[in-house]
Write an enzyme that holds these catalytic residues in place. Structure first.
Site, short mmCIF file in Angstrom:
data_model
loop_
_atom_site.label_atom_id
_atom_site.label_comp_id
_atom_site.label_asym_id
_atom_site.label_seq_id
_atom_site.Cartn_x
_atom_site.Cartn_y
_atom_site.Cartn_z
N ALA A 1 0.87 -1.17 0.00
CA ALA A 1 0.00 0.00 0.00
C ALA A 1 0.91 1.23 0.00
O ALA A 1 2.06 1.16 0.45
CB ALA A 1 -0.88 -0.03 1.24
N GLU B 1 -0.45 -9.44 -0.07
CA GLU B 1 -1.85 -9.81 0.20
C GLU B 1 -2.66 -9.95 -1.09
O GLU B 1 -3.55 -10.80 -1.17
CB GLU B 1 -2.48 -8.78 1.15
CG GLU B 1 -1.84 -8.85 2.53
CD GLU B 1 -2.27 -7.73 3.44
OE1 GLU B 1 -1.85 -6.58 3.20
OE2 GLU B 1 -3.05 -8.00 4.38
N GLU C 1 4.37 -4.85 7.70
CA GLU C 1 3.50 -3.86 8.35
C GLU C 1 3.92 -3.55 9.78
O GLU C 1 3.86 -2.40 10.21
CB GLU C 1 2.04 -4.34 8.34
CG GLU C 1 1.35 -4.22 6.99
CD GLU C 1 1.50 -5.44 6.11
OE1 GLU C 1 2.38 -6.30 6.37
OE2 GLU C 1 0.73 -5.55 5.14
N1 CO8 Z 1 4.51 3.17 -0.91
C1 CO8 Z 1 4.87 4.31 -1.56
N2 CO8 Z 1 5.99 4.44 -2.27
C2 CO8 Z 1 6.79 3.37 -2.37
C3 CO8 Z 1 6.49 2.15 -1.74
C4 CO8 Z 1 5.29 2.07 -0.98
N3 CO8 Z 1 4.89 0.94 -0.37
N4 CO8 Z 1 7.48 1.27 -1.99
C5 CO8 Z 1 8.36 1.91 -2.78
N5 CO8 Z 1 7.96 3.18 -3.00
C6 CO8 Z 1 8.64 4.23 -3.79
C7 CO8 Z 1 9.80 4.82 -3.03
O1 CO8 Z 1 9.33 5.81 -2.12
C8 CO8 Z 1 10.61 5.41 -4.16
O2 CO8 Z 1 10.00 6.60 -4.61
P1 CO8 Z 1 10.85 8.00 -4.58
O3 CO8 Z 1 11.98 7.74 -5.53
O4 CO8 Z 1 9.86 9.00 -5.07
O5 CO8 Z 1 11.28 8.18 -3.18
C9 CO8 Z 1 10.42 4.39 -5.29
O6 CO8 Z 1 9.23 3.66 -4.93
C10 CO8 Z 1 11.58 3.42 -5.41
O7 CO8 Z 1 11.77 2.81 -4.15
P2 CO8 Z 1 13.20 2.77 -3.40
O8 CO8 Z 1 14.05 3.90 -3.87
O9 CO8 Z 1 12.94 2.63 -1.95
O10 CO8 Z 1 13.77 1.41 -4.02
P3 CO8 Z 1 14.81 0.42 -3.31
O11 CO8 Z 1 15.20 -0.55 -4.34
O12 CO8 Z 1 15.87 1.19 -2.61
O13 CO8 Z 1 13.95 -0.33 -2.17
C11 CO8 Z 1 12.04 -1.51 -1.27
C12 CO8 Z 1 12.89 -1.18 -2.53
C13 CO8 Z 1 12.85 -2.35 -0.30
C14 CO8 Z 1 10.82 -2.28 -1.76
C15 CO8 Z 1 11.62 -0.19 -0.59
O14 CO8 Z 1 11.06 0.67 -1.57
C16 CO8 Z 1 10.61 -0.39 0.51
O15 CO8 Z 1 10.96 -0.81 1.59
N6 CO8 Z 1 9.34 -0.03 0.24
C17 CO8 Z 1 8.28 -0.15 1.21
C18 CO8 Z 1 7.82 -1.57 1.32
C19 CO8 Z 1 6.77 -1.73 2.38
O16 CO8 Z 1 6.96 -1.51 3.57
N7 CO8 Z 1 5.56 -2.15 1.95
C20 CO8 Z 1 4.47 -2.44 2.84
C21 CO8 Z 1 3.66 -1.24 3.07
S1 CO8 Z 1 2.44 -1.53 4.31
C22 CO8 Z 1 1.14 -2.20 3.50
O17 CO8 Z 1 1.22 -2.55 2.35
C23 CO8 Z 1 -0.10 -2.37 4.30
C24 CO8 Z 1 -1.22 -3.07 3.53
C25 CO8 Z 1 -2.50 -3.06 4.30
C26 CO8 Z 1 -3.06 -1.67 4.34
C27 CO8 Z 1 -4.26 -1.59 5.20
C28 CO8 Z 1 -4.96 -0.24 5.01
C29 CO8 Z 1 -4.89 0.67 6.16
#
Ligand code: CO8
Length: 237
Positions: free
Chosen positions: A64, A112, A132
């Site tokens: 998300a 999910e 999460e």
């Molecule tokens: N949300 C928003 N932006 C994201 C997300 C995300 N989940 N993941 C990656 N991005 C964006 C980054 O911010 C970045 O954008 P910008 O260049 O503008 O800053 C771009 O994508 C590229 O990402 P990275 O530069 O971070 O790329 P890396 O190769 O360095 O890292 C990772 C890749 C490890 C995947 C890293 O991006 C990361 O950790 N992302 C977050 C992953 C995460 O925690 N996902 C789970 C989120 S929680 C969730 O999904 C809850 C679901 C249930 C919701 C319930 C509703 C309330």
């Protein structure tokens, strides 16, 4: 469609989440679009199976949208959770098989969405996790319910309260994915398998999916009753 690319290949529909610059992270607009595309594919009699994948070679869906979630209060969190559940429910309940072609990160909500699919095929570079808890949250789009049903309670607890990320080998070992391929052939292999399924009787496929899905709501006695009902109904077709 702003964030979804839909491609028809014969009787197969490929739905691609297309927000590569954010690793295909999901916001409400994308969830609505995904819902509409799945819904119309289920309703289209020319489509026999659906594949969901992500744009680019890095991510399936990295979760998300974290930036958006930072602004949510309790009411907003509930709405965002329910919207994601609406999408995962329509995927799981689809009468046509839905296969996730997991071409990279499948984290949080992305994992999910994959869990709601009937089959998960992954590329070698794919990474999985429910991180999460690291954000002070829990999975909200079905992870606490579907993950244990797929990988068992012990593995699900390990992933959900550990919040760590696993690779495709480990995902295969615990049964989180069905098959693993080189990224270059993932889509091709997924399409080949989808075509095998489509060649089987569509009604038998949809009734198999229904019995298996419904089994989590029934006792074994009730489930067996439903199974024999569906089994005998098929002699009419
Ligand atoms: N949300 C928003 N932006 C994201 C997300 C995300 N989940 N993941 C990656 N991005 C964006 C980054 O911010 C970045 O954008 P910008 O260049 O503008 O800053 C771009 O994508 C590229 O990402 P990275 O530069 O971070 O790329 P890396 O190769 O360095 O890292 C990772 C890749 C490890 C995947 C890293 O991006 C990361 O950790 N992302 C977050 C992953 C995460 O925690 N996902 C789970 C989120 S929680 C969730 O999904 C809850 C679901 C249930 C919701 C319930 C509703 C309330």
């Amino acid at each position: 469609n702003m964030f979804i690319k839909k491609e028809l290949r014969d009787d197969l529909c490929i739905i691609r989440v297309d927000r590569e610059e954010s690793l295909n992270a999901m916001n409400p607009d994308i969830l609505y679009e995904l819902y509409d595309n799945i819904n119309s594919s289920i309703g289209n009699k020319n489509i026999g199976a659906i594949i969901i994948t992500g744009s680019g070679d890095k991510a399936f869906i990295a979760g998300a949208d974290i930036k958006l979630m930072q602004k949510l209060d309790k009411k907003g969190g509930k709405e965002f959770g329910e919207l994601g559940q609406k999408v995962t429910n329509i995927i799981e309940g689809s009468s046509k098989p839905v296969i996730a072609a997991i071409n990279g990160f499948a984290l949080g909500g992305g994992c999910e969405i994959a869990l709601a699919c009937h089959l998960r095929f992954a590329s070698k570079n794919a990474k999985f996790g429910q991180p999460e808890v690291k954000l002070g949250l829990i999975p909200g789009w079905g992870g606490t319910q579907r993950l244990p049903r797929i990988v068992g309670k012990g593995n699900a607890i390990e992933l959900i309260i550990g919040g760590h990320i696993i690779d495709s080998n480990e995902a295969l070992r615990i049964g989180l994915v069905n098959k693993v391929f080189d990224q270059s052939i993932l889509l091709h292999e997924t399409i080949s398998f989808a075509k095998i399924i489509i060649d089987n009787g569509p009604f038998a496929i949809s009734q198999s999916l229904k019995c298996i899905n419904d089994s989590s709501n029934y006792s074994i006695i009730e489930g067996l009753k439903k199974e024999v009902e569906q089994f005998s109904n098929l002699f009419e077709s």
